[in-house]
Design a protein around this motif. Structure first.
Motif, PDB file in Angstrom:
ATOM      1  N   LYS A 111       0.911  -1.209   0.018  1.00 25.17           N
ATOM      2  CA  LYS A 111       0.021  -0.091  -0.063  1.00 25.17           C
ATOM      3  C   LYS A 111       0.941   1.200  -0.169  1.00 25.17           C
ATOM      4  CE  LYS A 111      -4.025  -1.954   2.156  1.00 25.17           C
ATOM      5  NZ  LYS A 111      -4.799  -2.115   3.120  1.00 25.17           N
ATOM      6  N   GLY A 112       2.153   1.042   0.034  1.00 22.18           N
ATOM      7  CA  GLY A 112       2.939   2.434   0.196  1.00 22.18           C
ATOM      8  C   GLY A 112       3.024   3.216  -1.047  1.00 22.18           C
ATOM      9  N   ALA A 113       4.290   3.066  -1.546  1.00 20.29           N
ATOM     10  CA  ALA A 113       4.365   3.769  -2.777  1.00 20.29           C
ATOM     11  C   ALA A 113       4.370   2.807  -3.986  1.00 20.29           C
ATOM     12  CB  ALA A 113       5.651   4.581  -2.626  1.00 20.29           C
ATOM     13  N   LYS A 114       4.942   3.506  -5.326  1.00 21.28           N
ATOM     14  CA  LYS A 114       4.767   2.731  -6.457  1.00 21.28           C
ATOM     15  C   LYS A 114       5.744   1.551  -6.301  1.00 21.28           C
ATOM     16  CE  LYS A 114       5.905   6.536  -9.016  1.00 21.28           C
ATOM     17  NZ  LYS A 114       5.996   7.207 -10.325  1.00 21.28           N
ATOM     18  N   LEU A 115       5.448   0.397  -6.859  1.00 17.47           N
ATOM     19  CA  LEU A 115       6.193  -0.693  -6.690  1.00 17.47           C
ATOM     20  C   LEU A 115       7.569  -0.525  -7.443  1.00 17.47           C
ATOM     21  CD1 LEU A 115       3.829  -3.832  -7.596  1.00 17.47           C
ATOM     22  CD2 LEU A 115       4.648  -2.868  -5.203  1.00 17.47           C
ATOM     23  N   LEU A 116       7.557   0.231  -8.400  1.00 16.78           N
ATOM     24  CA  LEU A 116       8.937   0.550  -9.461  1.00 16.78           C
ATOM     25  C   LEU A 116       8.575   2.021  -9.795  1.00 16.78           C
ATOM     26  CD1 LEU A 116       9.894  -2.598 -11.174  1.00 16.78           C
ATOM     27  CD2 LEU A 116      11.013  -1.735  -9.192  1.00 16.78           C
ATOM     28  N   SER A 117       9.283   2.758 -10.173  1.00 18.20           N
ATOM     29  CA  SER A 117       9.155   4.064 -10.544  1.00 18.20           C
ATOM     30  C   SER A 117       9.331   3.995 -11.979  1.00 18.20           C
ATOM     31  CB  SER A 117      10.049   5.238 -10.068  1.00 18.20           C
ATOM     32  OG  SER A 117      11.396   4.739 -10.689  1.00 18.20           O
ATOM     33  N   ASP A 118       8.783   4.831 -12.771  1.00 19.39           N
ATOM     34  CA  ASP A 118       8.986   4.726 -14.300  1.00 19.39           C
ATOM     35  C   ASP A 118      10.683   4.725 -14.739  1.00 19.39           C
ATOM     36  OD1 ASP A 118       6.513   4.684 -14.559  1.00 19.39           O
ATOM     37  OD2 ASP A 118       6.138   6.854 -14.998  1.00 19.39           O
ATOM     38  N   ARG A 119      11.286   5.442 -13.968  1.00 19.51           N
ATOM     39  CA  ARG A 119      12.782   5.651 -14.176  1.00 19.51           C
ATOM     40  C   ARG A 119      13.479   4.207 -14.054  1.00 19.51           C
ATOM     41  NH1 ARG A 119      15.564  10.722 -14.215  1.00 19.51           N
ATOM     42  NH2 ARG A 119      16.941   9.878 -12.630  1.00 19.51           N
ATOM     43  N   ALA A 120      12.853   3.686 -12.874  1.00 20.29           N
ATOM     44  CA  ALA A 120      13.282   2.272 -12.630  1.00 20.29           C
ATOM     45  C   ALA A 120      12.955   1.261 -13.953  1.00 20.29           C
ATOM     46  CB  ALA A 120      13.127   1.777 -11.342  1.00 20.29           C
ATOM     47  N   LEU A 121      11.968   1.227 -14.040  1.00 20.35           N
ATOM     48  CA  LEU A 121      11.523   0.499 -15.199  1.00 20.35           C
ATOM     49  C   LEU A 121      12.326   0.644 -16.595  1.00 20.35           C
ATOM     50  CD1 LEU A 121       7.540   0.819 -14.556  1.00 20.35           C
ATOM     51  CD2 LEU A 121       9.002  -1.132 -14.200  1.00 20.35           C
ATOM     52  N   THR A 122      12.576   2.113 -16.851  1.00 15.83           N
ATOM     53  CA  THR A 122      13.366   2.433 -17.957  1.00 15.83           C
ATOM     54  C   THR A 122      14.766   1.798 -17.813  1.00 15.83           C
ATOM     55  OG1 THR A 122      11.955   4.427 -18.272  1.00 15.83           O
ATOM     56  CG2 THR A 122      14.327   4.261 -19.328  1.00 15.83           C
ATOM     57  N   ALA A 123      15.461   1.794 -16.711  1.00 16.67           N
ATOM     58  CA  ALA A 123      16.751   1.436 -16.448  1.00 16.67           C
ATOM     59  C   ALA A 123      16.824   0.013 -16.668  1.00 16.67           C
ATOM     60  CB  ALA A 123      17.157   1.979 -15.078  1.00 16.67           C
ATOM     61  N   ILE A 124      15.848  -0.821 -16.196  1.00 20.26           N
ATOM     62  CA  ILE A 124      15.796  -2.123 -16.266  1.00 20.26           C
ATOM     63  C   ILE A 124      15.397  -2.646 -17.736  1.00 20.26           C
ATOM     64  CG2 ILE A 124      14.435  -4.195 -15.388  1.00 20.26           C
ATOM     65  CD1 ILE A 124      13.658  -2.665 -12.960  1.00 20.26           C
ATOM     66  N   ARG A 125      14.876  -1.869 -18.335  1.00 22.83           N
ATOM     67  CA  ARG A 125      14.414  -2.204 -19.768  1.00 22.83           C
ATOM     68  C   ARG A 125      15.655  -2.034 -20.434  1.00 22.83           C
ATOM     69  NH1 ARG A 125      13.352   0.916 -23.761  1.00 22.83           N
ATOM     70  NH2 ARG A 125      12.538   2.799 -22.339  1.00 22.83           N
ATOM     71  N   LEU A 126      16.462  -0.749 -20.476  1.00 21.83           N
ATOM     72  CA  LEU A 126      17.579  -0.719 -21.037  1.00 21.83           C
ATOM     73  C   LEU A 126      18.666  -1.670 -20.798  1.00 21.83           C
ATOM     74  CD1 LEU A 126      17.588   3.276 -20.803  1.00 21.83           C
ATOM     75  CD2 LEU A 126      16.913   1.843 -22.790  1.00 21.83           C
ATOM     76  N   SER A 127      18.690  -1.916 -19.461  1.00 21.10           N
ATOM     77  CA  SER A 127      19.767  -3.043 -19.272  1.00 21.10           C
ATOM     78  C   SER A 127      19.377  -4.384 -19.880  1.00 21.10           C
ATOM     79  CB  SER A 127      19.740  -3.299 -17.678  1.00 21.10           C
ATOM     80  OG  SER A 127      20.632  -4.187 -17.354  1.00 21.10           O
ATOM     81  N   ARG A 128      18.239  -4.783 -19.875  1.00 17.87           N
ATOM     82  CA  ARG A 128      17.908  -5.915 -20.626  1.00 17.87           C
ATOM     83  C   ARG A 128      18.162  -5.986 -22.253  1.00 17.87           C
ATOM     84  NH1 ARG A 128      13.068  -8.134 -16.783  1.00 17.87           N
ATOM     85  NH2 ARG A 128      14.448  -8.637 -15.028  1.00 17.87           N
ATOM     86  N   GLY A 178      20.680  -4.443 -23.201  1.00 19.22           N
ATOM     87  CA  GLY A 178      22.034  -4.500 -23.491  1.00 19.22           C
ATOM     88  C   GLY A 178      22.847  -3.335 -23.170  1.00 19.22           C
ATOM     89  N   TRP A 179      22.389  -2.158 -22.747  1.00 19.42           N
ATOM     90  CA  TRP A 179      22.892  -1.080 -22.322  1.00 19.42           C
ATOM     91  C   TRP A 179      23.779  -1.057 -21.291  1.00 19.42           C
ATOM     92  CZ3 TRP A 179      20.527   4.270 -23.454  1.00 19.42           C
ATOM     93  CH2 TRP A 179      19.852   4.385 -24.487  1.00 19.42           C
ATOM     94  N   ARG A 180      24.960  -0.484 -21.278  1.00 21.14           N
ATOM     95  CA  ARG A 180      25.832  -0.354 -20.073  1.00 21.14           C
ATOM     96  C   ARG A 180      25.298   0.518 -19.104  1.00 21.14           C
ATOM     97  NH1 ARG A 180      30.415   1.663 -23.199  1.00 21.14           N
ATOM     98  NH2 ARG A 180      30.584   3.016 -20.973  1.00 21.14           N
ATOM     99  N   ILE A 181      25.719   0.408 -18.001  1.00 21.68           N
ATOM    100  CA  ILE A 181      25.100   1.084 -16.762  1.00 21.68           C
ATOM    101  C   ILE A 181      25.797   2.636 -16.778  1.00 21.68           C
ATOM    102  CG2 ILE A 181      25.495   1.599 -14.331  1.00 21.68           C
ATOM    103  CD1 ILE A 181      25.707  -1.108 -13.696  1.00 21.68           C
ATOM    104  N   ASP A 182      26.921   2.934 -17.412  1.00 20.73           N
ATOM    105  CA  ASP A 182      27.280   4.299 -17.644  1.00 20.73           C
ATOM    106  C   ASP A 182      26.171   4.765 -18.549  1.00 20.73           C
ATOM    107  OD1 ASP A 182      29.279   4.330 -16.073  1.00 20.73           O
ATOM    108  OD2 ASP A 182      30.410   3.694 -17.586  1.00 20.73           O
ATOM    109  N   ASP A 183      25.782   4.302 -19.660  1.00 22.22           N
ATOM    110  CA  ASP A 183      24.931   4.613 -20.661  1.00 22.22           C
ATOM    111  C   ASP A 183      23.694   5.087 -20.307  1.00 22.22           C
ATOM    112  OD1 ASP A 183      26.896   4.656 -22.634  1.00 22.22           O
ATOM    113  OD2 ASP A 183      26.515   2.688 -23.188  1.00 22.22           O
ATOM    114  N   ILE A 184      23.116   4.136 -19.405  1.00 21.25           N
ATOM    115  CA  ILE A 184      21.853   4.389 -18.883  1.00 21.25           C
ATOM    116  C   ILE A 184      21.804   5.483 -17.838  1.00 21.25           C
ATOM    117  CG2 ILE A 184      20.098   3.229 -17.342  1.00 21.25           C
ATOM    118  CD1 ILE A 184      21.163   0.196 -18.035  1.00 21.25           C
ATOM    119  N   ALA A 185      22.912   5.649 -17.077  1.00 21.13           N
ATOM    120  CA  ALA A 185      23.036   6.587 -16.038  1.00 21.13           C
ATOM    121  C   ALA A 185      22.759   8.132 -16.972  1.00 21.13           C
ATOM    122  CB  ALA A 185      24.230   6.812 -15.100  1.00 21.13           C
ATOM    123  N   GLN A 186      23.679   7.952 -18.108  1.00 20.92           N
ATOM    124  CA  GLN A 186      23.474   9.303 -18.978  1.00 20.92           C
ATOM    125  C   GLN A 186      22.206   9.718 -19.615  1.00 20.92           C
ATOM    126  OE1 GLN A 186      26.493   9.287 -21.883  1.00 20.92           O
ATOM    127  NE2 GLN A 186      25.959  11.367 -22.704  1.00 20.92           N
TER     128      GLN A 186
END
Length: 144
Positions: free
Chosen positions: A100-117, A119-127
């Motif tokens: 009941k708290g907050a969102k399960l995953l933020s839109d930014r978290a979902l985007t980071a996860i999708r980009l990682s899957r 094949g994006w590198r962490i540095d590129d996702i951060a940028q």
């Protein structure tokens, strides 16, 4: 008529979809060419029957509902997703015993996860997201 009847027997599939961290395939969405504002009427305004009828026969209805339940703030639900209003989604969340708290995953978290899957590198996702490497790592670890 109970708008939740389409969920009977599909509760586990919905739980599984909520836990997925990938974006839904919008190509299946019956509303993909419909003005999304129709699904977000102003406060006190009723949703027209036409847009709701689109949801009833949509092949992506369960995915749409899962995305809303995964990403929206339960304290600020708005609009219609999967043919369900905010009160309906409250009922579904209670039925599934979602946090009941907050969102399960933020839109930014979902985007980071999708980009990682993808094949994006962490540095590129951060940028791309305009955040630190550590924030991206927290996003990626949020799904285990």
């Amino acid at each position: 008529m109970d708008r939740l009847h389409f969920l009977v027997g599909r509760e586990q599939k919905l739980r599984d979809l909520i836990q997925l961290s990938q974006q839904p395939d919008t190509a299946r969405a019956a509303c993909r060419d419909v003005d999304v504002n129709l699904y977000h009427p102003a406060d006190g305004e009723r949703l027209a029957e036409g847009p709701l009828a689109v949801c009833v026969g949509c092949a992506g209805r369960l995915e749409c509902l899962a995305l809303a339940l995964r990403a929206e703030d339960p304290e600020a639900r708005h609009g219609w997703y999967g043919g369900l209003c905010p009160a309906d989604r409250d009922r579904v969340a209670a039925m599934l015993r979602l946090p009941k708290g907050a969102k399960l995953l933020s839109d930014r978290a979902l985007t980071a996860i999708r980009l990682s899957r993808d094949g994006w590198r962490i540095d590129d996702i951060a940028q791309e997201l305009g955040c630190s490497r550590r924030t991206v790592q927290r996003y990626l670890h949020s799904v285990g």
